[in-house]
Design a protein around this motif. Sequence first.
Motif, PDB file in Angstrom:
ATOM      1  N   PRO A  28       0.834  -1.211   0.000  1.00 33.78           N
ATOM      2  CA  PRO A  28       0.000   0.000   0.000  1.00 33.78           C
ATOM      3  C   PRO A  28       0.859   1.248   0.000  1.00 33.78           C
ATOM      4  CG  PRO A  28       0.094  -0.947   2.201  1.00 33.78           C
ATOM      5  CD  PRO A  28       0.789  -1.930   1.284  1.00 33.78           C
ATOM      6  N   PRO A  54       1.783   5.168   1.146  1.00 28.89           N
ATOM      7  CA  PRO A  54       1.815   5.789   2.469  1.00 28.89           C
ATOM      8  C   PRO A  54       0.885   6.989   2.617  1.00 28.89           C
ATOM      9  CG  PRO A  54       3.655   6.594   1.194  1.00 28.89           C
ATOM     10  CD  PRO A  54       2.917   5.624   0.302  1.00 28.89           C
ATOM     11  N   ALA A  55      -0.054   7.168   1.690  1.00 29.62           N
ATOM     12  CA  ALA A  55      -0.876   8.380   1.720  1.00 29.62           C
ATOM     13  C   ALA A  55      -1.563   8.613   3.061  1.00 29.62           C
ATOM     14  CB  ALA A  55      -1.910   8.341   0.591  1.00 29.62           C
ATOM     15  N   PRO A  56      -2.185   7.592   3.712  1.00 30.12           N
ATOM     16  CA  PRO A  56      -2.824   7.866   5.007  1.00 30.12           C
ATOM     17  C   PRO A  56      -1.853   8.378   6.063  1.00 30.12           C
ATOM     18  CG  PRO A  56      -3.626   5.790   4.102  1.00 30.12           C
ATOM     19  CD  PRO A  56      -2.466   6.208   3.261  1.00 30.12           C
ATOM     20  N   VAL A  57      -0.605   7.882   6.018  1.00 29.94           N
ATOM     21  CA  VAL A  57       0.387   8.346   6.992  1.00 29.94           C
ATOM     22  C   VAL A  57       0.758   9.801   6.717  1.00 29.94           C
ATOM     23  CG1 VAL A  57       2.695   7.954   7.941  1.00 29.94           C
ATOM     24  CG2 VAL A  57       1.263   6.004   7.269  1.00 29.94           C
ATOM     25  N   TRP A  58       0.943  10.148   5.437  1.00 37.01           N
ATOM     26  CA  TRP A  58       1.233  11.534   5.099  1.00 37.01           C
ATOM     27  C   TRP A  58       0.068  12.449   5.472  1.00 37.01           C
ATOM     28  CZ3 TRP A  58       5.628  13.578   4.769  1.00 37.01           C
ATOM     29  CH2 TRP A  58       6.725  12.903   4.237  1.00 37.01           C
ATOM     30  N   GLU A  59      -1.164  11.945   5.362  1.00 35.52           N
ATOM     31  CA  GLU A  59      -2.311  12.759   5.756  1.00 35.52           C
ATOM     32  C   GLU A  59      -2.248  13.096   7.239  1.00 35.52           C
ATOM     33  OE1 GLU A  59      -5.045  14.164   4.050  1.00 35.52           O
ATOM     34  OE2 GLU A  59      -3.558  13.828   2.481  1.00 35.52           O
ATOM     35  N   VAL A  60      -1.812  12.139   8.045  1.00 29.57           N
ATOM     36  CA  VAL A  60      -1.656  12.401   9.477  1.00 29.57           C
ATOM     37  C   VAL A  60      -0.582  13.462   9.701  1.00 29.57           C
ATOM     38  CG1 VAL A  60      -0.904  11.399  11.666  1.00 29.57           C
ATOM     39  CG2 VAL A  60      -2.446  10.116  10.176  1.00 29.57           C
ATOM     40  N   HIS A  75       0.566  15.679   7.595  1.00 25.34           N
ATOM     41  CA  HIS A  75       0.165  16.964   7.031  1.00 25.34           C
ATOM     42  C   HIS A  75      -0.984  17.607   7.809  1.00 25.34           C
ATOM     43  CE1 HIS A  75       2.066  15.719   2.944  1.00 25.34           C
ATOM     44  NE2 HIS A  75       2.933  16.330   3.726  1.00 25.34           N
ATOM     45  N   THR A  87     -15.704   5.597  11.022  1.00 30.95           N
ATOM     46  CA  THR A  87     -15.516   5.809   9.593  1.00 30.95           C
ATOM     47  C   THR A  87     -14.788   7.133   9.400  1.00 30.95           C
ATOM     48  OG1 THR A  87     -17.627   6.955   9.374  1.00 30.95           O
ATOM     49  CG2 THR A  87     -17.640   4.565   9.009  1.00 30.95           C
ATOM     50  N   ALA A  88     -14.341   7.397   8.187  1.00 37.50           N
ATOM     51  CA  ALA A  88     -13.654   8.665   7.919  1.00 37.50           C
ATOM     52  C   ALA A  88     -14.515   9.878   8.267  1.00 37.50           C
ATOM     53  CB  ALA A  88     -13.191   8.713   6.466  1.00 37.50           C
ATOM     54  N   ALA A 114     -14.448  10.879  11.969  1.00 31.58           N
ATOM     55  CA  ALA A 114     -13.173  11.224  12.606  1.00 31.58           C
ATOM     56  C   ALA A 114     -13.251  12.468  13.488  1.00 31.58           C
ATOM     57  CB  ALA A 114     -12.077  11.378  11.546  1.00 31.58           C
TER      58      ALA A 114
END
Length: 356
Positions: free
Chosen positions: A21, A23-29, A31, A299-300, A303
Amino acid sequence: MSVDLSDPSSSTEVAAEPVVPGPAPVWEVIHGFTRYWAVVAALDLGLLEQLAAGPRPASVLAVAVGVDEHRTALLADTLVALGLLTHEPAVGYRLSAVAATYLLAGAPRTMVALVRGAPGPHERWPELARTLRRGAPAVRIEDDPGGFYPALASATAPVQRQVARAVVDTLSPIGPDPLVIDLGAGAAPWTLAFLTAWPRARALAVELPEVVAVTEGAIAAVGDAAVDAVRAGARVRVVAGDYHQVELPDAAADVVVLGHVLRAESVAGARRLVARAAAALRPGGTLVVADYPRPEVPTAPSAPALLMGLTMLASTGGDGVFRVADLHGWMRAAGLEPAATLQPLPGQTVMTARRP
């Protein structure tokens, strides 16, 4: 060893490469943290206020905020990417509709102070893991309520005024001289909404001694001719005290409001407060609870409510957000019947119950 490629049974299987996968979700955190501080910097510099009168190019905006043009443009471009500004090369940067509505200090729905205050004391966040293990932060907001709650009460008022007005429009007084009890009144958005909509209503607004000046100031500042009696204090009594302890009239109120207070309580404390509110309601009266309920399934879109729960754990001795099912259980245990759940504004939930 040779393999007969014409015989399917003799072929060898090649293992598929696992799908890695991104890393977009990690970068979202990551950022998310930098997005917040970019907006705070823009507020501190007055960048958004400089655009209130109309668009400006980076060169003019830079002089106005006292930052060199390169750095000003980088910050402004970031705000464009966040949807808070737009940019047209011929005219420069312009406020988006969202920024003009919520991020100007004088706007009716301003959230400028809330941006700074809603996360709670910033120093509490780096120690969240230790706080979760301990069961409480090393320093709780309620240990010094005067140091944080007055500013928060004022910061939340503009949005809560909009919420309160919408909810009041769905309710009707029971008798000719209705009583409204507002527990944890803050800057009185709920008290004033009811007194404005119900000309014969009276109100009891309860707030901590360290915060009550905010309540009194908000009531004194009312200037609408329709509620001059409110400004004079003729229709509202402000009581300084703990809403768990102040004396409340028994079975006398048409409405009792718990506006964004339950999540700062322990589960036991929240249950007791609902029971106190229920006992103050007359038959047919309504309990109004404004809060951010914890979702049954994370869910998103849910959040924000979950993050609000962690905010409370990080900074207060409360147990954070609760499920609607929890609240309904407390309501029924207190002799109330759960009624409508409203969303007067996006992200704002108001739950009600009636006393039979």
